[in-house]
Design a protein around this motif. Structure first.
Motif, PDB file in Angstrom:
ATOM      1  N   HIS A   1      57.636 -31.710  98.822  1.00  0.00           N
ATOM      2  CA  HIS A   1      58.640 -30.892  98.488  1.00  0.00           C
ATOM      3  C   HIS A   1      58.509 -29.664  98.804  1.00  0.00           C
ATOM      4  CE1 HIS A   1      60.849 -34.733  97.513  1.00  0.00           C
ATOM      5  NE2 HIS A   1      59.953 -34.927  96.994  1.00  0.00           N
TER       6      HIS A   1
ATOM      7  N   LEU B   1      60.894 -28.360  91.675  1.00  0.00           N
ATOM      8  CA  LEU B   1      61.677 -29.646  92.017  1.00  0.00           C
ATOM      9  C   LEU B   1      63.045 -29.411  91.280  1.00  0.00           C
ATOM     10  CD1 LEU B   1      58.829 -32.076  91.111  1.00  0.00           C
ATOM     11  CD2 LEU B   1      59.561 -31.546  93.176  1.00  0.00           C
TER      12      LEU B   1
ATOM     13  N   LYS C   1      64.892 -27.652  93.828  1.00  0.00           N
ATOM     14  CA  LYS C   1      64.803 -28.017  95.204  1.00  0.00           C
ATOM     15  C   LYS C   1      65.884 -28.656  96.141  1.00  0.00           C
ATOM     16  CE  LYS C   1      63.429 -32.152  95.656  1.00  0.00           C
ATOM     17  NZ  LYS C   1      64.742 -32.723  96.794  1.00  0.00           N
TER      18      LYS C   1
END
Length: 577
Positions: A222, A334, A337
C-alpha cells in the motif's frame, strides 16, 4: 510512530509554535484533527462550522445495511463544503465531521508542541499539580497523584502511561494508534476485505470471517502505491507546474507595456501631422490599444491563476503523502491510505498539467502600428493608420467544410479552420498552435490520425481518413483552447459496396442464351441453364443485379453473408436480407 522534534517554527499570537500543529481556521492547536478529501487537516469542530456549499439528496439504495438488511444510517443528504485552504469542493460524510479520517500525524505534532514548550505542564485532570506522565489511550497529561489514581481505576488500569521527561529526553514520540471501538487495543492487523486497520479484538469478533494479516506484511504494497503516484506522476507534474508558473510570472508584462507605450508614441507622432480630425483618430487608436493591453493582461493573469492553484493542489497532496510515508507508522499510513490514494489519484488524473508549447507563448510581438493602412474617414477626412493586433479570438474562429460533419469510411475528409480576430476579420498570418483530435464517441481507443496544413493566411486545412463508421467527436483547439462550437460531431457512414455485375432482366437475355451464364437471384431454367429466365421459377419478375439479385438499381451490393444464404436449388434459407 516515531517523530523527531525537527520542525520549522512560526508565530501565532506572539508565541513560537509549530505550524503543523495549528488549525488554519481557528488558529489554535488542533482539537480532534480530521483529514478532508483534499488532504487538508482542520479541527472537527471547525469543519462542522463551515458553511455548506451545496446539499444533495442520497439515494436510499446507497445507504449501507447490516447483516440483517437494516439500514445503518438514515437517508441523510450529502453536504458539500469548500476547503478553507484550497477552495476544493469536498463532501462531508452523512455522519458528520466525525466520520472523516483522523490525522494522527497532527495529533503527534500537537503533543510534541506541548513537550517542547517552556515551563512545566499542568495536569489535565486536577489542573493543580505539574504533569509528570501521559496516558497514551486517554491522551492526557497526569501529575503523580492523578497517575496513581489512573492506574488504580479498573477501567484505565491497562492503559499505557509514559514519563514526560523520558519523552523529552528521547526527542521523539512513540505513540501507538489505538482502536476507537476497543480502547487500549493497538491497530496491529489489516482487514483486506474491509480495507481497514483493526485490532486483535476486532479481528476476533467483527472481522472473524475476514482475512486479516499483520500491518507490516501489507504496508509495503500500500505504501508503494502512494509512493509511485508521488514519484512517477505527481512530482514530475509538480516540476512542470513550477516551470510554467515561473514562465508566466516572467512573461512579458514589462515587454507588453513597453510595446504598448512605443506604439502609442508612434500614434502620437503620426497624429500631430494632421488637424483636428487626425487628433480624434489618434484618441480612437489609443482606446483600441488599451483594450488589447487589458485583453493580453487578463489572459496572462488567468493562466497564472490556473497554474498557481494547480501547483498548490499538487504540492499539498505531495507534501501530505511524503510526510505520511516518512513520519507515519504502519497503522497511521494504512489509516489515512484511503483518503490519500483517492486524493492523489484525483490529482494525477485531473490536475491542470500544462503543455509547455502553450505556456507563455504571447510575447506581445503581435501588436504593431500600420501607419500607411487606410483607416476610413474621421469627421469627413480620410485618415490612415490602424492598430494590428494579430490576436486570434476563439469565439470568432470558424470551421468550414462538409468533412466536419459527414464522412465515409476509408475516404479522406477535409475541412478548414479560419482564425479570426475579435472583429470577425480573418487573421492574415499563420503560425498558430492548432490541434485537431478526432475520437470515436463509443470506442474511446479508436482515434483518427489528422493532418493540419498551415496556409500562412490565417486558415488551416485539416484532412483525415476514418477507418471505422460511427459518430466521432472532433476537437479543434487553438493554443490548447477550444474554438467556438468545439467539440463537433462527425458522422462517418459505412463505405458502400459497388455492384460487380450488370443490371439486367435475366441472365438468358443478357448473355445471349448462354447456358453457363449465372445470376445472383434465386431463378432457375430447365434445359441445363445455370441462370435465370423470364417466367421461370424463382425469377424476381423485374430487372435486377446479376451479382447479388438486388432489384434496386441505386443500391449497394448485398454482402456475401446474404448470398451464402441461397441454397443450391435457388431457394433462400433465411427471410432476412
Amino acid at each position: 510512530c516515531q517523530i523527531r522534534i525537527r520542525i520549522r517554527k512560526g508565530f501565532i499570537n506572539g508565541v513560537l509554535v509549530n505550524p503543523k500543529a495549528v488549525c488554519n481556521v481557528c488558529k489554535r492547536l488542533y482539537r480532534d484533527p480530521k483529514i478532508l478529501p483534499c488532504l487538508h487537516t482542520f479541527c472537527s469542530d471547525c469543519i462542522g462550522q463551515l458553511e455548506p456549499f451545496s446539499v444533495s439528496s442520497r439515494s436510499r439504495r446507497n445507504v449501507p445495511e447490516n447483516s440483517r438488511g437494516e439500514a445503518l444510517e438514515e437517508d441523510r443528504p450529502t453536504v458539500t463544503v469548500l476547503c478553507p485552504d484550497c477552495d476544493t469542493e469536498v463532501d462531508i460524510p452523512p455522519s458528520g465531521p466525525g466520520g472523516l479520517t483522523t490525522d494522527h500525524l497532527a495529533l503527534d505534532d500537537v503533543f510534541l508542541e506541548t513537550l517542547v514548550t517552556d515551563g512545566p505542564l499542568g495536569c489535565d485532570l486536577c489542573g493543580e499539580g505539574d504533569a509528570k506522565s501521559r496516558c497514551d489511550v486517554c491522551c492526557v497529561n497526569l501529575c503523580e497523584f492523578c497517575c496513581q489514581a489512573h492506574r488504580r481505576q479498573k477501567r484505565t488500569t491497562s492503559h499505557p502511561v509514559q514519563c514526560l521527561e523520558e519523552l523529552k529526553s528521547r526527542g521523539r514520540l512513540c505513540r501507538p494508534v489505538l482502536c476507537s471501538l476497543h480502547p487500549g487495543q493497538e491497530l496491529r492487523l489489516f482487514c483486506q476485505p474491509c480495507d481497514l486497520p483493526v485490532c486483535l479484538e476486532c479481528a476476533a469478533t467483527l472481522h472473524r470471517d475476514h482475512h486479516c494479516c499483520p500491518t507490516h506484511d501489507v504496508i509495503d504494497r500500500h505504501g508503494d502505491r502512494i509512493r509511485e503516484l508521488v514519484t512517477v506522476r505527481l512530482r514530475p507534474c509538480m516540476e512542470r507546474l513550477k516551470d510554467s508558473l515561473q514562465k508566466v510570472q516572467k512573461t512579458s508584462q514589462e515587454a507588453l507595456q513597453a510595446r504598448v507605450d512605443a506604439t502609442a508614441n508612434e500614434v502620437r507622432v503620426f497624429a500631430r501631422a494632421y488637424a483636428s480630425a487626425v487628433e480624434a483618430h489618434c484618441l480612437s487608436l489609443l482606446h483600441r490599444l488599451e483594450e488589447l493591453r487589458v485583453q493580453r493582461r487578463n489572459q496572462l493573469h488567468l493562466q497564472r491563476a490556473q497554474l498557481q492553484q494547480a501547483l498548490l493542489d499538487v504540492g499539498g497532496g505531495v507534501e501530505f503523502a511524503e510526510r505520511l510515508l516518512s513520519c507515519g507508522s504502519d497503522a497511521e499510513i494504512l489509516s489515512a491510505k484511503g483518503v490519500t490514494l483517492r486524493r492523489l489519484t484525483s490529482l494525477a488524473k485531473n490536475s491542470y498539467d500544462p503543455n509547455p508549447a502553450t505556456v507563455a507563448t504571447d510575447d506581445s510581438s503581435g501588436i504593431s502600428f500600420m501607419a500607411r493602412e487606410p483607416a476610413g474617414d474621421v469627421e469627413g477626412y480620410p485618415v490612415v493608420g490602424v492598430i494590428n493586433s494579430k490576436t486570434v479570438d476563439l469565439s470568432k474562429c470558424t470551421v468550414e467544410g462538409e468533412g466536419l460533419q459527414r464522412g465515409v469510411e476509408g475516404q479522406q475528409g477535409h475541412f478548414t479552420l479560419v482564425c479570426r480576430d475579435s472583429a470577425g476579420e480573418q487573421v492574415a498570418r499563420g503560425g498558430e498552435h492548432v490541434l485537431v483530435s478526432i475520437v470515436h464517441k463509443e470506442k474511446k481507443n479508436c482515434t483518427v490520425e489528422t493532418t493540419v496544413v498551415d496556409n500562412s493566411d490565417g486558415s488551416y486545412g485539416v484532412s483525415y481518413t476514418p477507418k471505422e463508421p460511427g459518430t466521432y467527436s472532433v476537437w479543434v483547439c487553438v493554443k490548447a483552447q477550444h474554438v467556438k462550437g468545439s467539440p463537433f460531431l462527425l458522422n462517418v457512414k459505412r463505405k458502400l459496396r459497388r455492384h460487380s455485375g450488370m443490371f439486367h432482366c435475366c441472365s438468358f437475355c443478357s448473355s445471349g442464351g448462354a447456358k453457363e451464364a449465372r445470376c445472383g437471384c434465386a431463378g432457375t431454367m430447365p434445359g441445363g441453364f445455370k441462370g435465370c429466365g423470364h417466367g421461370h421459377k424463382g425469377h424476381p419478375g423485374k430487372p435486377h443485379w446479376s451479382c447479388c439479385g438486388s432489384t434496386a438499381e441505386q443500391s449497394e451490393c448485398l454482402p456475401q453473408s446474404v448470398l451464402a444464404a441461397v441454397s443450391p436449388r435457388g431457394h433462400l434459407r433465411t427471410v432476412e436480407l
